[in-house]
Design a protein around this motif. Structure first.
Motif, PDB file in Angstrom:
ATOM      1  N   ARG A 112      46.206 -44.162-100.866  1.00 35.95           N
ATOM      2  CA  ARG A 112      47.557 -43.855-101.330  1.00 35.95           C
ATOM      3  C   ARG A 112      48.548 -44.279-100.233  1.00 35.95           C
ATOM      4  NH1 ARG A 112      45.828 -38.853 -99.397  1.00 35.95           N
ATOM      5  NH2 ARG A 112      47.273 -37.932 -97.873  1.00 35.95           N
ATOM      6  N   PRO A 113      49.792 -44.510-100.579  1.00 35.98           N
ATOM      7  CA  PRO A 113      50.778 -44.901 -99.559  1.00 35.98           C
ATOM      8  C   PRO A 113      50.885 -43.860 -98.449  1.00 35.98           C
ATOM      9  CG  PRO A 113      51.635 -45.284-101.753  1.00 35.98           C
ATOM     10  CD  PRO A 113      50.354 -44.526-101.939  1.00 35.98           C
ATOM     11  N   ILE A 114      50.932 -44.347 -97.223  1.00 35.68           N
ATOM     12  CA  ILE A 114      51.022 -43.479 -96.049  1.00 35.68           C
ATOM     13  C   ILE A 114      52.196 -43.944 -95.184  1.00 35.68           C
ATOM     14  CG2 ILE A 114      49.879 -42.799 -93.886  1.00 35.68           C
ATOM     15  CD1 ILE A 114      48.640 -41.459 -96.304  1.00 35.68           C
ATOM     16  N   GLU A 115      52.980 -43.005 -94.719  1.00 35.08           N
ATOM     17  CA  GLU A 115      54.111 -43.353 -93.860  1.00 35.08           C
ATOM     18  C   GLU A 115      53.615 -43.782 -92.484  1.00 35.08           C
ATOM     19  OE1 GLU A 115      58.232 -41.382 -92.061  1.00 35.08           O
ATOM     20  OE2 GLU A 115      56.962 -40.255 -93.463  1.00 35.08           O
ATOM     21  N   VAL A 116      54.182 -44.872 -91.991  1.00 32.42           N
ATOM     22  CA  VAL A 116      53.847 -45.384 -90.664  1.00 32.42           C
ATOM     23  C   VAL A 116      54.770 -44.733 -89.641  1.00 32.42           C
ATOM     24  CG1 VAL A 116      53.780 -47.438 -89.203  1.00 32.42           C
ATOM     25  CG2 VAL A 116      52.952 -47.551 -91.571  1.00 32.42           C
ATOM     26  N   ASP A 117      54.193 -44.078 -88.640  1.00 30.50           N
ATOM     27  CA  ASP A 117      54.980 -43.378 -87.625  1.00 30.50           C
ATOM     28  C   ASP A 117      55.589 -44.338 -86.607  1.00 30.50           C
ATOM     29  OD1 ASP A 117      54.245 -40.447 -88.264  1.00 30.50           O
ATOM     30  OD2 ASP A 117      52.285 -41.421 -88.094  1.00 30.50           O
ATOM     31  N   TYR A 118      54.869 -45.405 -86.297  1.00 26.29           N
ATOM     32  CA  TYR A 118      55.304 -46.326 -85.258  1.00 26.29           C
ATOM     33  C   TYR A 118      55.298 -47.763 -85.777  1.00 26.29           C
ATOM     34  CZ  TYR A 118      54.150 -42.386 -82.146  1.00 26.29           C
ATOM     35  OH  TYR A 118      54.064 -41.153 -81.547  1.00 26.29           O
ATOM     36  N   PRO A 119      56.427 -48.301 -86.210  1.00 25.55           N
ATOM     37  CA  PRO A 119      56.498 -49.728 -86.542  1.00 25.55           C
ATOM     38  C   PRO A 119      56.393 -50.553 -85.256  1.00 25.55           C
ATOM     39  CG  PRO A 119      58.297 -48.479 -87.555  1.00 25.55           C
ATOM     40  CD  PRO A 119      57.676 -47.594 -86.524  1.00 25.55           C
ATOM     41  N   LEU A 120      55.580 -51.579 -85.283  1.00 27.89           N
ATOM     42  CA  LEU A 120      55.282 -52.359 -84.089  1.00 27.89           C
ATOM     43  C   LEU A 120      55.869 -53.766 -84.165  1.00 27.89           C
ATOM     44  CD1 LEU A 120      51.497 -51.424 -83.752  1.00 27.89           C
ATOM     45  CD2 LEU A 120      53.434 -50.353 -82.557  1.00 27.89           C
ATOM     46  N   ASN A 121      56.130 -54.326 -82.987  1.00 27.57           N
ATOM     47  CA  ASN A 121      56.548 -55.712 -82.846  1.00 27.57           C
ATOM     48  C   ASN A 121      55.714 -56.386 -81.767  1.00 27.57           C
ATOM     49  OD1 ASN A 121      59.036 -56.290 -84.592  1.00 27.57           O
ATOM     50  ND2 ASN A 121      59.575 -54.323 -83.669  1.00 27.57           N
ATOM     51  N   ASP A 122      55.818 -57.696 -81.708  1.00 25.10           N
ATOM     52  CA  ASP A 122      55.054 -58.476 -80.736  1.00 25.10           C
ATOM     53  C   ASP A 122      55.329 -58.012 -79.312  1.00 25.10           C
ATOM     54  OD1 ASP A 122      53.349 -60.629 -79.937  1.00 25.10           O
ATOM     55  OD2 ASP A 122      55.137 -61.776 -79.365  1.00 25.10           O
ATOM     56  N   ARG A 123      54.253 -57.855 -78.559  1.00 21.08           N
ATOM     57  CA  ARG A 123      54.274 -57.501 -77.140  1.00 21.08           C
ATOM     58  C   ARG A 123      54.685 -56.058 -76.877  1.00 21.08           C
ATOM     59  NH1 ARG A 123      51.247 -61.006 -74.012  1.00 21.08           N
ATOM     60  NH2 ARG A 123      51.543 -63.127 -74.804  1.00 21.08           N
ATOM     61  N   ASP A 124      54.782 -55.254 -77.929  1.00 19.03           N
ATOM     62  CA  ASP A 124      54.981 -53.822 -77.718  1.00 19.03           C
ATOM     63  C   ASP A 124      53.765 -53.237 -77.012  1.00 19.03           C
ATOM     64  OD1 ASP A 124      57.429 -53.762 -78.965  1.00 19.03           O
ATOM     65  OD2 ASP A 124      56.698 -52.791 -80.803  1.00 19.03           O
ATOM     66  N   ARG A 125      54.008 -52.201 -76.217  1.00 20.95           N
ATOM     67  CA  ARG A 125      52.913 -51.361 -75.758  1.00 20.95           C
ATOM     68  C   ARG A 125      52.520 -50.432 -76.905  1.00 20.95           C
ATOM     69  NH1 ARG A 125      50.388 -53.492 -71.394  1.00 20.95           N
ATOM     70  NH2 ARG A 125      51.976 -54.518 -70.100  1.00 20.95           N
ATOM     71  N   VAL A 126      51.245 -50.215 -77.073  1.00 18.43           N
ATOM     72  CA  VAL A 126      50.786 -49.360 -78.163  1.00 18.43           C
ATOM     73  C   VAL A 126      51.198 -47.923 -77.870  1.00 18.43           C
ATOM     74  CG1 VAL A 126      48.750 -48.459 -79.360  1.00 18.43           C
ATOM     75  CG2 VAL A 126      48.865 -50.884 -78.738  1.00 18.43           C
ATOM     76  N   PRO A 127      51.870 -47.250 -78.791  1.00 21.64           N
ATOM     77  CA  PRO A 127      52.280 -45.860 -78.569  1.00 21.64           C
ATOM     78  C   PRO A 127      51.085 -44.976 -78.190  1.00 21.64           C
ATOM     79  CG  PRO A 127      53.306 -46.729 -80.545  1.00 21.64           C
ATOM     80  CD  PRO A 127      52.305 -47.756 -80.110  1.00 21.64           C
ATOM     81  N   LEU A 128      51.292 -44.131 -77.199  1.00 22.85           N
ATOM     82  CA  LEU A 128      50.283 -43.206 -76.656  1.00 22.85           C
ATOM     83  C   LEU A 128      49.250 -43.914 -75.790  1.00 22.85           C
ATOM     84  CD1 LEU A 128      49.546 -40.981 -79.807  1.00 22.85           C
ATOM     85  CD2 LEU A 128      51.351 -40.702 -78.106  1.00 22.85           C
ATOM     86  N   PHE A 129      49.156 -45.232 -75.906  1.00 23.51           N
ATOM     87  CA  PHE A 129      48.169 -46.010 -75.156  1.00 23.51           C
ATOM     88  C   PHE A 129      48.855 -47.210 -74.495  1.00 23.51           C
ATOM     89  CE2 PHE A 129      45.941 -43.722 -78.426  1.00 23.51           C
ATOM     90  CZ  PHE A 129      44.791 -43.249 -77.791  1.00 23.51           C
ATOM     91  N   PRO A 130      49.670 -46.973 -73.457  1.00 18.13           N
ATOM     92  CA  PRO A 130      50.444 -48.064 -72.856  1.00 18.13           C
ATOM     93  C   PRO A 130      49.592 -49.129 -72.188  1.00 18.13           C
ATOM     94  CG  PRO A 130      50.610 -46.057 -71.537  1.00 18.13           C
ATOM     95  CD  PRO A 130      49.933 -45.673 -72.818  1.00 18.13           C
ATOM     96  N   GLU A 131      48.325 -48.834 -72.004  1.00 18.40           N
ATOM     97  CA  GLU A 131      47.425 -49.844 -71.443  1.00 18.40           C
ATOM     98  C   GLU A 131      47.033 -50.893 -72.475  1.00 18.40           C
ATOM     99  OE1 GLU A 131      44.645 -46.308 -72.496  1.00 18.40           O
ATOM    100  OE2 GLU A 131      46.761 -46.721 -72.149  1.00 18.40           O
ATOM    101  N   ALA A 132      47.398 -50.681 -73.731  1.00 20.77           N
ATOM    102  CA  ALA A 132      47.088 -51.621 -74.816  1.00 20.77           C
ATOM    103  C   ALA A 132      48.376 -52.301 -75.275  1.00 20.77           C
ATOM    104  CB  ALA A 132      46.440 -50.887 -75.987  1.00 20.77           C
ATOM    105  N   GLU A 133      48.249 -53.567 -75.678  1.00 22.21           N
ATOM    106  CA  GLU A 133      49.411 -54.377 -76.041  1.00 22.21           C
ATOM    107  C   GLU A 133      49.243 -54.956 -77.443  1.00 22.21           C
ATOM    108  OE1 GLU A 133      51.938 -58.158 -74.150  1.00 22.21           O
ATOM    109  OE2 GLU A 133      50.250 -57.273 -73.059  1.00 22.21           O
ATOM    110  N   VAL A 134      50.348 -55.040 -78.160  1.00 18.66           N
ATOM    111  CA  VAL A 134      50.366 -55.616 -79.505  1.00 18.66           C
ATOM    112  C   VAL A 134      50.610 -57.120 -79.395  1.00 18.66           C
ATOM    113  CG1 VAL A 134      51.575 -55.662 -81.723  1.00 18.66           C
ATOM    114  CG2 VAL A 134      51.257 -53.486 -80.500  1.00 18.66           C
ATOM    115  N   ILE A 135      49.764 -57.906 -80.046  1.00 17.10           N
ATOM    116  CA  ILE A 135      49.932 -59.359 -80.111  1.00 17.10           C
ATOM    117  C   ILE A 135      50.124 -59.733 -81.580  1.00 17.10           C
ATOM    118  CG2 ILE A 135      48.987 -61.619 -79.532  1.00 17.10           C
ATOM    119  CD1 ILE A 135      49.468 -59.825 -77.082  1.00 17.10           C
TER     120      ILE A 135
END
Length: 222
Positions: A112-135
């Protein structure tokens, strides 16, 4: 089930992979598999006494990667959800479905549709996990992403690539194949050794060299 350093791959229903990483803020789950995978995922993590999942990152909204999302949210009321901004319409249910997602006769496959808490963009740090990066890896879908863990020299590529029959290739279908190839070029700008795929066996050692060889010998020719 196989483990790299602080990274664990689980093979869910239909041979779709999800990847779990644990850090100081709990567990990060990348993708959720088909609908019906949630209890298997939690059981596998809890059987190893690993931290509870605090964040789910979806590499894209296709139902074999997001189908288990609602089940996990129901079982983990405090869990947060993150995905690229271009995938929100699919995940939150206000945009058109394409490909397999458009088949109305298979409603039981959908989360079922679920609300996304954190919309992401390129090179963002992953919320709660700043050691991880969004590509951002557009191609398979326009909002496809990979998760990069520099300290582990690891990338989690979702469906940006697949590793089947001993070959690393682009996915069978893509919204934009030219963009998919360019996304591989972007991945090759990173420093990594291990690759986790949405479909297929992980490459634990020598992943960069193998991907570079596969890209220049096969992917460009596809």
């Amino acid at each position: 089930m196989k483990a790299s350093t602080r990274v664990l791959q689980l093979v869910c229903l239909g041979k779709v992979n999800v990847v779990y990483y644990w850090g100081e803020k709990g567990g990060l789950l990348v993708d959720t598999g088909w609908r019906g995978s949630s209890k298997f995922i939690l059981g596998a993590i809890r059987s190893k006494r690993l931290p509870e999942i605090s964040l789910i990152v979806l590499t894209h909204g296709h139902l074999d990667h997001s189908g288990g999302l609602a089940g996990l949210v129901d079982l983990l009321p405090s869990v947060k959800v993150a995905a690229h901004v271009l995938e929100l319409a699919t995940i939150e249910g206000f945009g058109p479905r394409r490909g397999l997602e458009a088949i109305k006769t298979l409603p039981w496959l959908y989360s079922r549709p679920i609300e996304v808490d954190y919309p992401l963009n390129d090179r963002d740090r992953v919320p709660l996990f700043p050691e991880a990066e969004v590509i951002h890896c557009p191609g398979h879908t326009y909002g496809s992403i990979a998760v990069y863990l520099p300290a582990q020299r690891t990338i989690i590529v979702g469906d940006a690539l697949k590793n089947t029959f001993g070959k690393v290739l682009l996915p069978f279908s893509s919204q934009d194949r030219k963009l998919a190839k360019k996304s591989v070029e972007r991945l090759l700008e990173l420093d990594f050794d291990t690759i986790f795929f949405g479909h297929g066996t992980p490459i634990y050692h020598g992943g960069y060299s193998l991907l570079k060889k596969a890209f220049y010998k096969r992917v460009v020719e596809c």
